[in-house]
Design an enzyme around this catalytic site. Structure first.
Site, mmCIF file in Angstrom:
data_model
loop_
_atom_site.group_PDB
_atom_site.id
_atom_site.type_symbol
_atom_site.label_atom_id
_atom_site.label_comp_id
_atom_site.label_asym_id
_atom_site.label_seq_id
_atom_site.Cartn_x
_atom_site.Cartn_y
_atom_site.Cartn_z
ATOM 1 C CB SER A 1 -3.381 0.445 -5.380
ATOM 2 O OG SER A 1 -3.983 0.685 -4.077
ATOM 3 C CD GLU B 1 -3.141 -0.656 2.201
ATOM 4 O OE1 GLU B 1 -4.166 -1.068 2.373
ATOM 5 O OE2 GLU B 1 -2.591 -0.101 3.393
ATOM 6 C CB CYS B 2 0.821 4.282 0.149
ATOM 7 S SG CYS B 2 1.117 5.962 -0.263
ATOM 8 N N GLY B 3 3.432 3.701 0.127
ATOM 9 C CA GLY B 3 5.126 3.057 0.216
ATOM 10 C C GLY B 3 5.305 1.901 -0.162
#
Length: 431
Positions: free
Chosen positions: A422, A324-326
């Site tokens: 994502s 997720e993200c990072g």
């Protein structure tokens, strides 16, 4: 079970400092408390945990179904603890569609509200401001105010006079104090784990709050929690039976309610530190790389060979790997740091991201899996990052995404076999 919300007219009013001081002051008195944070914030909860010694859950009135809000509140306060929730933004500020404000949460759970007001540029006008917040909604009870950043005895006298005539209860008065300010960076406060003098800061905040507030009387303003939790509330399904979760200052943005929800459903969770070049549990059938700050630690991650090798081995044997993200950026081929240098990441997804070319992406999201290969059913999520996508290669899209106002944002995220990711931080099921 009872609850209290520390809110404010706007961001930057000092509600985090007041909340930390109150939590520590009550904990020192042996009062049973349960900290909470309204909204999708994943930084403040770590400060709440440090101040209280208790795990802090998020309560998000936009992204969480009421049954999850009630279930989390009941789980946190099951031993008779008083739930103390710090609001986000202003009391009536919500998502782009106008819903999901701290006031909505207070109404859903029955939380009494104490308003922290920044008085640095206010005198008698404070009465009109506070009365407006008190009278705006009949289903929200503002029990009193804490006046923050008061400049002098004369200033305090003017504020008290105006509020007394308006019938507003004053729970405490905090003076201007440069030591009651936490350092910030691009995603909010510098993380609790990186704050070298955090304990001293919390102790100072507790001493200040305790010296100007009758904390027991403040606690007495808490209201009984409304509603009954569902006997078997549905939650986000675990990624696997044995889940290895990355956790250090580069991967700290995981939601406690998600991890505890996985464990309630029978999953075993272990933690490892990519920055310390630790390998995930070799027996894990799933690996979760949450968000954080890989852009600040790209060189160390690029050289973490034990971590990198173990994740590649897990991918070869078919373990489900989700970022997720990072974590998503780390699963990509490369990450361009702020100085323009590119560092090689895990290379499990055809993605290159850049923190040198910045653009803010912020807001609630509704996400629906493009297929059911990785997730099932629509979910709510939050997106907040400054990194941009430099390039994407051939892979399956992960989610179809819309924002809080229902605007179609197209597809987001990538999936290649058992690896997916994502920029969306998943929060709850949406139906």
């Amino acid at each position: 079970m009872s609850g209290l919300m520390i809110a404010a007219p706007s961001s930057g009013s000092g509600k985090t400092t007041v909340t930390l001081g109150l939590l520590r002051a009550l904990a020192r008195r042996g009062v049973s408390i349960a900290p909470g944070k309204a909204g999708p914030d994943y930084i403040d909860p770590a400060f709440h945990t440090a101040a209280s010694g208790k795990a802090c859950l998020n309560y998000d009135p936009w992204a969480m179904r009421p049954e999850l809000l009630l279930t989390n509140a009941a789980a946190a306060a099951k031993d008779g603890s008083t739930l103390i929730v710090e609001a986000m933004m202003g009391l009536y500020d919500g998502a782009a569609d106008g819903t999901g404000s701290p006031a909505d949460l207070a109404a859903t759970l029955g939380l009494a509200v104490v308003l922290v007001v920044d008085c640095a540029r206010l005198s008698h006008s404070v009465a009109a401001l506070v009365r407006g917040y008190m009278d705006h909604r009949d289903d929200v009870r503002v029990a009193g105010v804490i006046l923050n950043r008061v400049g002098s005895d004369r200033h305090e006298a003017m504020l008290r006079d105006a509020l007394d005539r308006a019938g507003v209860a004053i729970c405490g008065v905090l003076r201007q104090d440069g030591a009651l300010k936490l350092p910030e960076r691009h995603l909010g406060l510098v993380q609790a784990g990186e704050h070298g003098s955090l304990e001293a800061f919390i102790e100072h905040a507790a001493a200040c709050v305790a010296s100007v507030c009758d904390v027991e009387a403040l606690l007495a303003t808490a209201s009984p929690l409304r509603g009954k939790p569902a006997q078997d509330a549905r939650m986000l399904r675990p990624l696997g039976q044995r889940i290895a979760v990355a956790r250090d200052v580069a991967f700290a943005f995981s939601y406690e309610h998600v991890l505890s929800g996985w464990m309630r459903q029978g999953a075993d969770i272990s933690f490892f530190s990519p920055l310390a070049d630790e390998a995930p549990d070799a027996g894990a059938d799933a690996i979760y790389l949450p968000g954080g700050y890989p852009e600040l630690h790209a060189e160390r991650l690029a050289g973490a060979w034990r971590f990198r090798t173990a994740v590649h081995v897990a991918a070869v044997r078919g373990a489900r790997i989700f970022g997720e993200c990072g974590g998503y950026m780390t699963l990509g081929e490369g990450l361009v740091a702020a100085d323009g240098r590119r560092y090689e990441m895990l290379g499990l997804l055809p993605l290159v991201t850049s923190f040198a070319e910045r653009k803010r992406h912020l807001g609630y999201r509704r996400v629906a899996p493009v297929d059911n290969a990785f997730f099932e059913g629509p979910m709510t999520a939050h997106e907040f990052h400054y990194s941009t996508i430099v390039s994407e290669g051939a892979a399956e899209p992960l989610f179809a995404v819309s924002d809080a106002a229902g605007v179609d944002l197209g597809n987001a995220g990538l999936r290649r076999g058992s690896v997916a990711g994502s920029f969306m931080h998943l929060i709850d099921l949406s139906e």
